[in-house]
Design a protein around this motif. Sequence first.
Motif, mmCIF file in Angstrom:
data_model
loop_
_atom_site.group_PDB
_atom_site.id
_atom_site.type_symbol
_atom_site.label_atom_id
_atom_site.label_comp_id
_atom_site.label_asym_id
_atom_site.label_seq_id
_atom_site.Cartn_x
_atom_site.Cartn_y
_atom_site.Cartn_z
ATOM 1 N N LYS A 79 -10.343 17.246 -14.749
ATOM 2 C CA LYS A 79 -11.075 18.336 -14.088
ATOM 3 C C LYS A 79 -11.374 19.461 -15.075
ATOM 4 C CE LYS A 79 -10.334 18.673 -9.141
ATOM 5 N NZ LYS A 79 -9.694 19.404 -8.045
ATOM 6 N N LEU A 80 -10.371 19.772 -15.912
ATOM 7 C CA LEU A 80 -10.548 20.822 -16.908
ATOM 8 C C LEU A 80 -11.617 20.426 -17.925
ATOM 9 C CD1 LEU A 80 -6.764 21.527 -17.549
ATOM 10 C CD2 LEU A 80 -8.347 22.934 -16.227
ATOM 11 N N MET A 81 -11.548 19.169 -18.370
ATOM 12 C CA MET A 81 -12.536 18.682 -19.320
ATOM 13 C C MET A 81 -13.933 18.770 -18.733
ATOM 14 S SD MET A 81 -11.442 17.818 -22.243
ATOM 15 C CE MET A 81 -13.048 17.120 -22.650
ATOM 16 N N ALA A 82 -14.074 18.371 -17.467
ATOM 17 C CA ALA A 82 -15.388 18.376 -16.833
ATOM 18 C C ALA A 82 -15.913 19.802 -16.704
ATOM 19 C CB ALA A 82 -15.321 17.687 -15.467
ATOM 20 N N ARG A 102 -15.120 6.294 -19.169
ATOM 21 C CA ARG A 102 -14.749 5.560 -17.976
ATOM 22 C C ARG A 102 -14.257 6.497 -16.875
ATOM 23 N NH1 ARG A 102 -11.964 -0.406 -17.865
ATOM 24 N NH2 ARG A 102 -13.742 -1.140 -19.096
ATOM 25 N N ARG A 103 -13.516 7.525 -17.274
ATOM 26 C CA ARG A 103 -12.961 8.424 -16.274
ATOM 27 C C ARG A 103 -13.990 9.422 -15.746
ATOM 28 N NH1 ARG A 103 -12.350 11.496 -13.293
ATOM 29 N NH2 ARG A 103 -10.588 12.680 -12.488
ATOM 30 N N LEU A 104 -14.772 10.026 -16.659
ATOM 31 C CA LEU A 104 -15.614 11.159 -16.264
ATOM 32 C C LEU A 104 -17.054 10.772 -15.944
ATOM 33 C CD1 LEU A 104 -14.457 13.847 -18.866
ATOM 34 C CD2 LEU A 104 -13.959 13.842 -16.415
ATOM 35 N N LYS A 150 -27.477 18.373 -20.146
ATOM 36 C CA LYS A 150 -27.110 19.450 -19.224
ATOM 37 C C LYS A 150 -26.905 18.907 -17.811
ATOM 38 C CE LYS A 150 -28.689 24.023 -20.610
ATOM 39 N NZ LYS A 150 -29.618 25.105 -20.335
ATOM 40 N N LEU A 151 -27.822 18.003 -17.423
ATOM 41 C CA LEU A 151 -27.712 17.406 -16.100
ATOM 42 C C LEU A 151 -26.437 16.580 -15.987
ATOM 43 C CD1 LEU A 151 -31.410 16.201 -15.808
ATOM 44 C CD2 LEU A 151 -30.395 18.179 -14.679
ATOM 45 N N MET A 152 -26.181 15.787 -17.026
ATOM 46 C CA MET A 152 -24.976 14.966 -17.031
ATOM 47 C C MET A 152 -23.728 15.837 -16.914
ATOM 48 S SD MET A 152 -25.389 11.747 -17.080
ATOM 49 C CE MET A 152 -23.627 11.517 -17.344
ATOM 50 N N ALA A 153 -23.713 16.932 -17.668
ATOM 51 C CA ALA A 153 -22.535 17.803 -17.665
ATOM 52 C C ALA A 153 -22.348 18.444 -16.289
ATOM 53 C CB ALA A 153 -22.667 18.871 -18.744
ATOM 54 N N ALA A 154 -23.442 18.908 -15.688
ATOM 55 C CA ALA A 154 -23.357 19.521 -14.361
ATOM 56 C C ALA A 154 -22.863 18.498 -13.333
ATOM 57 C CB ALA A 154 -24.716 20.079 -13.942
ATOM 58 N N PHE A 155 -23.420 17.297 -13.430
ATOM 59 C CA PHE A 155 -23.039 16.245 -12.493
ATOM 60 C C PHE A 155 -21.576 15.844 -12.689
ATOM 61 C CE2 PHE A 155 -23.497 12.936 -9.589
ATOM 62 C CZ PHE A 155 -24.771 12.901 -9.091
ATOM 63 N N THR A 156 -21.158 15.769 -13.946
ATOM 64 C CA THR A 156 -19.781 15.385 -14.258
ATOM 65 C C THR A 156 -18.794 16.368 -13.650
ATOM 66 O OG1 THR A 156 -20.481 14.319 -16.301
ATOM 67 C CG2 THR A 156 -18.172 14.979 -16.174
ATOM 68 N N LEU A 187 -20.079 12.938 -4.451
ATOM 69 C CA LEU A 187 -20.870 13.014 -5.674
ATOM 70 C C LEU A 187 -20.272 12.121 -6.763
ATOM 71 C CD1 LEU A 187 -21.891 16.762 -6.012
ATOM 72 C CD2 LEU A 187 -23.349 14.804 -5.486
ATOM 73 N N GLY A 188 -18.950 11.994 -6.778
ATOM 74 C CA GLY A 188 -18.303 11.078 -7.722
ATOM 75 C C GLY A 188 -18.808 9.651 -7.522
ATOM 76 N N ASP A 189 -18.926 9.233 -6.258
ATOM 77 C CA ASP A 189 -19.440 7.888 -5.976
ATOM 78 C C ASP A 189 -20.884 7.743 -6.431
ATOM 79 O OD1 ASP A 189 -16.998 7.351 -4.848
ATOM 80 O OD2 ASP A 189 -17.679 7.524 -2.769
ATOM 81 N N LEU A 190 -21.692 8.783 -6.192
ATOM 82 C CA LEU A 190 -23.090 8.740 -6.623
ATOM 83 C C LEU A 190 -23.174 8.675 -8.151
ATOM 84 C CD1 LEU A 190 -24.598 11.466 -4.268
ATOM 85 C CD2 LEU A 190 -24.845 8.977 -4.074
ATOM 86 N N HIS A 191 -22.329 9.446 -8.804
ATOM 87 C CA HIS A 191 -22.314 9.443 -10.264
ATOM 88 C C HIS A 191 -21.956 8.056 -10.798
ATOM 89 C CE1 HIS A 191 -20.886 11.583 -14.184
ATOM 90 N NE2 HIS A 191 -22.162 11.296 -14.230
ATOM 91 N N ALA A 192 -20.956 7.433 -10.150
ATOM 92 C CA ALA A 192 -20.563 6.076 -10.543
ATOM 93 C C ALA A 192 -21.743 5.115 -10.390
ATOM 94 C CB ALA A 192 -19.374 5.617 -9.693
#
Lengths: 193, 193
Positions: free
Chosen positions: A101-104, A164-166, B101-107, B116-121
Amino acid sequence: MAGREPVARGEQARRRVLHAALDVLADDGMPGFTMESVARRAGASKATVYRHWPSASALLVDAMDAEFRPLADTDTGDLRADLVSLLTRFASSLADSPFPKLMAAFTDAAERDPALGDLHAELTRRRREPLLRLVRGAVERGELVAETDPELVVDLLAAPFFYRRLIAHQAMPADMPGAVVDHVLASLRRTAG
Amino acid sequence: MAGREPVARGEQARRRVLHAALDVLADDGMPGFTMESVARRAGASKATVYRHWPSASALLVDAMDAEFRPLADTDTGDLRADLVSLLTRFASSLADSPFPKLMAAFTDAAERDPALGDLHAELTRRRREPLLRLVRGAVERGELVAETDPELVVDLLAAPFFYRRLIAHQAMPADMPGAVVDHVLASLRRTAG
């Protein structure tokens, strides 16, 4: 509040603030990360927090650095075992702790604030050092081929766990560190003779 | 506003909204990502946005998916060249576009919201498919050893680019895709005889 705290109490307060900083970052992300909110979470005065850190950025870097410490140095001379051991501890901190979470949160904030991007780069550099030292040592003693690019090798070793995690949100099975190390070392081993 | 738009105009509006969605996400992150803010940025009515997407999440996934499309299929039969070509396009979208930037925001958002985690996966899974197909094809025709784990190989191929850009904040030199592919394939090539 009276005078200076004795050293031991000051150190205790410092650690409590570092923990609180990580809690605030994990729960609220960067937008909620202020000296005030961390002091409140730590049950400390703002003066105590400012006594140890001049700014929220400085506090954040120390807190993240403390969280990264588990990746301590290890060098038994068995390259594969040492790499697997470091990556196993790394995978477990990515699986269980507030670390992902911190990394993200940091990753997102770094895209919006170049100063934080520099701090993030520096934290990553520190966290890579034990891996880098192992790979460089193996090249120096001829266990890995001389053409090895240690920085790229460390990317190949560390990146799949973050990814894999993030990014992929997939499980990291217990044999993943070994599998990654074997893949990456296979092309770098000096063949006998 | 009057009646139904003709198909072409509807499609135009849809694309404008998708672009606006990425702009809003890149500029404001997830906290600012609402149907209202996207409609405003697109110069469209909220009704237009709701005509195409039932929710902000559904809009977000389509917008991210559209951004991911550059990683289209390619299979010339030359495994190394095809992998390098896909990863080169991938590295360049990580270097130049709003994509990181989008990836980071989504992450970050995915850590706070399991949906959102499921959508990201799912988005990551789609983006991996062309790489996965190439690796699986090479195993099937015997170019890579049968023990190859295609999912892990795709992790090893794709992860270093995310990691270098979003976590380590280091440059991705033009020869990086080739170097990554060579490292990863070296252990998997069937040796002749």
